[in-house]
Design a protein around this motif. Structure first.
Motif, PDB file in Angstrom:
ATOM      1  N   ARG A 233       0.847  -1.194   0.000  1.00 23.62           N
ATOM      2  CA  ARG A 233       0.000   0.000   0.000  1.00 23.62           C
ATOM      3  C   ARG A 233       0.885   1.248   0.000  1.00 23.62           C
ATOM      4  NH1 ARG A 233      -5.185  -1.698   1.357  1.00 23.62           N
ATOM      5  NH2 ARG A 233      -5.302  -3.718   2.387  1.00 23.62           N
ATOM      6  N   ASN A 234       1.769   1.332  -0.969  1.00 27.93           N
ATOM      7  CA  ASN A 234       2.761   2.401  -0.998  1.00 27.93           C
ATOM      8  C   ASN A 234       2.589   3.380  -2.159  1.00 27.93           C
ATOM      9  OD1 ASN A 234       4.750   1.118   1.139  1.00 27.93           O
ATOM     10  ND2 ASN A 234       4.271  -0.505  -0.323  1.00 27.93           N
ATOM     11  N   LEU A 235       2.199   2.889  -3.301  1.00 24.34           N
ATOM     12  CA  LEU A 235       2.021   3.751  -4.466  1.00 24.34           C
ATOM     13  C   LEU A 235       0.871   4.736  -4.248  1.00 24.34           C
ATOM     14  CD1 LEU A 235       2.453   1.206  -7.394  1.00 24.34           C
ATOM     15  CD2 LEU A 235       3.951   3.144  -6.892  1.00 24.34           C
ATOM     16  N   LEU A 236       1.007   5.898  -4.867  1.00 21.29           N
ATOM     17  CA  LEU A 236      -0.020   6.930  -4.755  1.00 21.29           C
ATOM     18  C   LEU A 236      -0.979   6.819  -5.937  1.00 21.29           C
ATOM     19  CD1 LEU A 236       2.344   9.839  -3.684  1.00 21.29           C
ATOM     20  CD2 LEU A 236       0.747   8.572  -2.222  1.00 21.29           C
ATOM     21  N   LEU A 237      -2.138   6.269  -5.699  1.00 23.77           N
ATOM     22  CA  LEU A 237      -3.118   6.056  -6.757  1.00 23.77           C
ATOM     23  C   LEU A 237      -3.491   7.360  -7.442  1.00 23.77           C
ATOM     24  CD1 LEU A 237      -5.013   4.086  -8.239  1.00 23.77           C
ATOM     25  CD2 LEU A 237      -6.692   4.499  -6.428  1.00 23.77           C
ATOM     26  N   GLU A 238      -3.602   8.434  -6.647  1.00 24.66           N
ATOM     27  CA  GLU A 238      -4.016   9.718  -7.199  1.00 24.66           C
ATOM     28  C   GLU A 238      -2.968  10.336  -8.118  1.00 24.66           C
ATOM     29  OE1 GLU A 238      -2.603  10.478  -2.897  1.00 24.66           O
ATOM     30  OE2 GLU A 238      -3.529   8.881  -4.102  1.00 24.66           O
ATOM     31  N   GLU A 239      -1.741   9.830  -8.069  1.00 28.76           N
ATOM     32  CA  GLU A 239      -0.689  10.332  -8.936  1.00 28.76           C
ATOM     33  C   GLU A 239      -0.272   9.319 -10.004  1.00 28.76           C
ATOM     34  OE1 GLU A 239       2.605  11.960  -6.752  1.00 28.76           O
ATOM     35  OE2 GLU A 239       1.304  13.140  -5.425  1.00 28.76           O
ATOM     36  N   LEU A 240      -0.975   8.192 -10.063  1.00 22.19           N
ATOM     37  CA  LEU A 240      -0.648   7.144 -11.035  1.00 22.19           C
ATOM     38  C   LEU A 240      -1.103   7.545 -12.436  1.00 22.19           C
ATOM     39  CD1 LEU A 240       0.499   4.194 -11.105  1.00 22.19           C
ATOM     40  CD2 LEU A 240      -1.890   3.429 -11.038  1.00 22.19           C
ATOM     41  N   ASP A 241      -0.295   7.184 -13.417  1.00 17.11           N
ATOM     42  CA  ASP A 241      -0.660   7.394 -14.823  1.00 17.11           C
ATOM     43  C   ASP A 241      -2.070   6.832 -15.052  1.00 17.11           C
ATOM     44  OD1 ASP A 241      -0.984   6.857 -17.703  1.00 17.11           O
ATOM     45  OD2 ASP A 241       1.156   7.305 -17.876  1.00 17.11           O
ATOM     46  N   PRO A 242      -3.006   7.627 -15.549  1.00  9.35           N
ATOM     47  CA  PRO A 242      -4.401   7.180 -15.671  1.00  9.35           C
ATOM     48  C   PRO A 242      -4.604   6.022 -16.641  1.00  9.35           C
ATOM     49  CG  PRO A 242      -4.089   9.312 -16.748  1.00  9.35           C
ATOM     50  CD  PRO A 242      -2.842   9.035 -15.978  1.00  9.35           C
ATOM     51  N   ARG A 243      -3.597   5.714 -17.444  1.00  9.86           N
ATOM     52  CA  ARG A 243      -3.725   4.573 -18.357  1.00  9.86           C
ATOM     53  C   ARG A 243      -3.477   3.240 -17.664  1.00  9.86           C
ATOM     54  NH1 ARG A 243       0.406   6.982 -22.711  1.00  9.86           N
ATOM     55  NH2 ARG A 243       1.434   7.446 -20.702  1.00  9.86           N
ATOM     56  N   ALA A 244      -2.983   3.283 -16.431  1.00  8.23           N
ATOM     57  CA  ALA A 244      -2.672   2.054 -15.695  1.00  8.23           C
ATOM     58  C   ALA A 244      -3.795   1.682 -14.741  1.00  8.23           C
ATOM     59  CB  ALA A 244      -1.368   2.231 -14.922  1.00  8.23           C
ATOM     60  N   ARG A 245      -3.802   0.434 -14.340  1.00  6.38           N
ATOM     61  CA  ARG A 245      -4.646  -0.040 -13.247  1.00  6.38           C
ATOM     62  C   ARG A 245      -3.726  -0.566 -12.150  1.00  6.38           C
ATOM     63  NH1 ARG A 245      -8.113  -4.566 -14.760  1.00  6.38           N
ATOM     64  NH2 ARG A 245      -6.545  -5.156 -16.307  1.00  6.38           N
ATOM     65  N   MET A 246      -4.151  -0.453 -10.891  1.00  4.36           N
ATOM     66  CA  MET A 246      -3.285  -0.837  -9.789  1.00  4.36           C
ATOM     67  C   MET A 246      -3.930  -1.880  -8.896  1.00  4.36           C
ATOM     68  SD  MET A 246      -1.246   1.569  -7.046  1.00  4.36           S
ATOM     69  CE  MET A 246      -2.652   2.099  -6.076  1.00  4.36           C
ATOM     70  N   LEU A 247      -3.191  -2.950  -8.645  1.00  2.00           N
ATOM     71  CA  LEU A 247      -3.587  -3.974  -7.684  1.00  2.00           C
ATOM     72  C   LEU A 247      -2.830  -3.689  -6.394  1.00  2.00           C
ATOM     73  CD1 LEU A 247      -4.779  -6.642  -6.718  1.00  2.00           C
ATOM     74  CD2 LEU A 247      -2.943  -7.837  -7.948  1.00  2.00           C
ATOM     75  N   THR A 248      -3.540  -3.287  -5.360  1.00  2.00           N
ATOM     76  CA  THR A 248      -2.888  -2.860  -4.132  1.00  2.00           C
ATOM     77  C   THR A 248      -3.448  -3.607  -2.937  1.00  2.00           C
ATOM     78  OG1 THR A 248      -2.310  -0.915  -2.781  1.00  2.00           O
ATOM     79  CG2 THR A 248      -4.502  -0.938  -3.780  1.00  2.00           C
ATOM     80  N   GLY A 249      -2.637  -3.766  -1.902  1.00  2.00           N
ATOM     81  CA  GLY A 249      -3.077  -4.411  -0.667  1.00  2.00           C
ATOM     82  C   GLY A 249      -2.770  -5.895  -0.622  1.00  2.00           C
ATOM     83  N   ARG A 250      -2.867  -6.424   0.578  1.00  2.00           N
ATOM     84  CA  ARG A 250      -2.653  -7.835   0.829  1.00  2.00           C
ATOM     85  C   ARG A 250      -4.004  -8.481   1.157  1.00  2.00           C
ATOM     86  NH1 ARG A 250       1.975  -7.772   5.354  1.00  2.00           N
ATOM     87  NH2 ARG A 250       2.236  -9.937   4.761  1.00  2.00           N
ATOM     88  N   HIS A 251      -4.136  -9.777   1.023  1.00  2.00           N
ATOM     89  CA  HIS A 251      -3.141 -10.791   0.719  1.00  2.00           C
ATOM     90  C   HIS A 251      -3.465 -11.366  -0.645  1.00  2.00           C
ATOM     91  CE1 HIS A 251      -1.361 -10.960   4.781  1.00  2.00           C
ATOM     92  NE2 HIS A 251      -2.583 -10.610   5.179  1.00  2.00           N
TER      93      HIS A 251
END
Length: 275
Positions: A64-82
């Motif tokens: 849970r380290n990346l900043l979703l609000e600053e992520l390139d909008p063309r990407a999708r992010m899988l965050t969190g465990r497990h």
């Protein structure tokens, strides 16, 4: 073209010591932005060269380290465990390539913040008799699904390691290791340019190949006897020596799931100052 980015943090631009990657510290807040910057440079390069879907799997610590609000909008992010496949969650979903971003060298090796899963209690991991970093383990898992490793970023030692387990992959050294807690670092403007270029160039190798399912042997050496004894309680895991355990697995997927159990059990056996 669907690409997976497995994004770790120790090998990110500028990171050199513990507080840079430990949640809640002031340096961590700063390096979250540099981490996101490295990821964005990679996403941009992949898209410029034809990627149509980029999924970023957060692979560091609590993930849970990346900043979703600053992520390139063309990407999708899988965050969190497990996640069942941890750092490589999504490699079995039909992706055409994987990027190891912000990676580091393995336990017992020279490199900035070198370790394998546990930060300081594992002194070595071997895959089929070869000393293995997280990168080597994850590359074997990718190969099981026919997914090529396209690009590896981290310090110069990490890039040298990648040249052995993924010789066809591109690499970007964002810093030069001086010691475990020191490095000669490039400014983010320069590393972003290098990552962007390498990611675009690496897309020429994107495309699934033949899966390579086969059995594997994993051995793990700890820095204390009680950690090996704790890990040996896990079914199928044998204690080979006072600080070493090993097990056989029918596939790399099974090997990595077992490795996750071994490291979790050993990690819970660590007691404060005495380890």
């Amino acid at each position: 073209m669907r690409i997976l980015i497995s994004a770790d943090m120790e090998g990110v631009t500028g990171v050199t010591w513990t507080d840079d990657v430990v949640a809640g510290t002031e340096p961590w807040q700063r390096f979250r932005r540099l981490f996101t910057g490295d990821v964005n440079a990679c996403v941009a390069g992949l898209h410029d060269a034809g990627a149509t879907d980029v999924v970023v799997n957060e692979a560091h610590s609590a993930q849970r380290n990346l900043l979703l609000e600053e992520l390139d909008p063309r990407a999708r992010m899988l965050t969190g465990r497990h996640k069942p496949l941890s750092m490589m969650q999504g490699v079995d979903s039909g992706v055409d390539g994987v990027v190891f971003l912000g990676y580091h060298t393995g336990a017992g090796e020279e490199g900035v913040l070198s370790h394998t899963y546990l930060e300081n209690s594992i002194t070595g991991v071997w895959l089929d008799g070869v000393r293995a970093s997280e990168g080597r383990l994850n590359a074997a898992l990718a190969a099981e699904h026919g997914v090529p490793v396209l690009l590896v970023t981290g310090d110069d030692r990490t890039c040298a390691d990648a040249a052995e387990y993924a010789p066809a992959a591109r690499s970007v050294a964002v810093k030069e290791c001086v010691s475990r807690y020191a490095a000669i670092c490039l400014p983010p403007e320069r590393t972003a340019e290098a990552i962007h270029y390498a990611a675009a160039a690496a897309m020429e190798r994107a495309g699934r190949g033949e899966p390579d399912p086969r059995p594997h042997r994993v051995e793990v050496e700890f820095d204390a006897a009680h950690l090996a004894a704790a890990a040996a309680v896990v079914p199928t895991v044998d204690q080979l020596d006072v600080r070493r355990v090993g097990y056989d697995a029918p596939s790399m997927t099974a090997a990595m799931k077992a490795f996750k159990v071994v490291t979790t059990v050993a990690g819970r056996a660590i007691q404060d100052l005495y380890g």
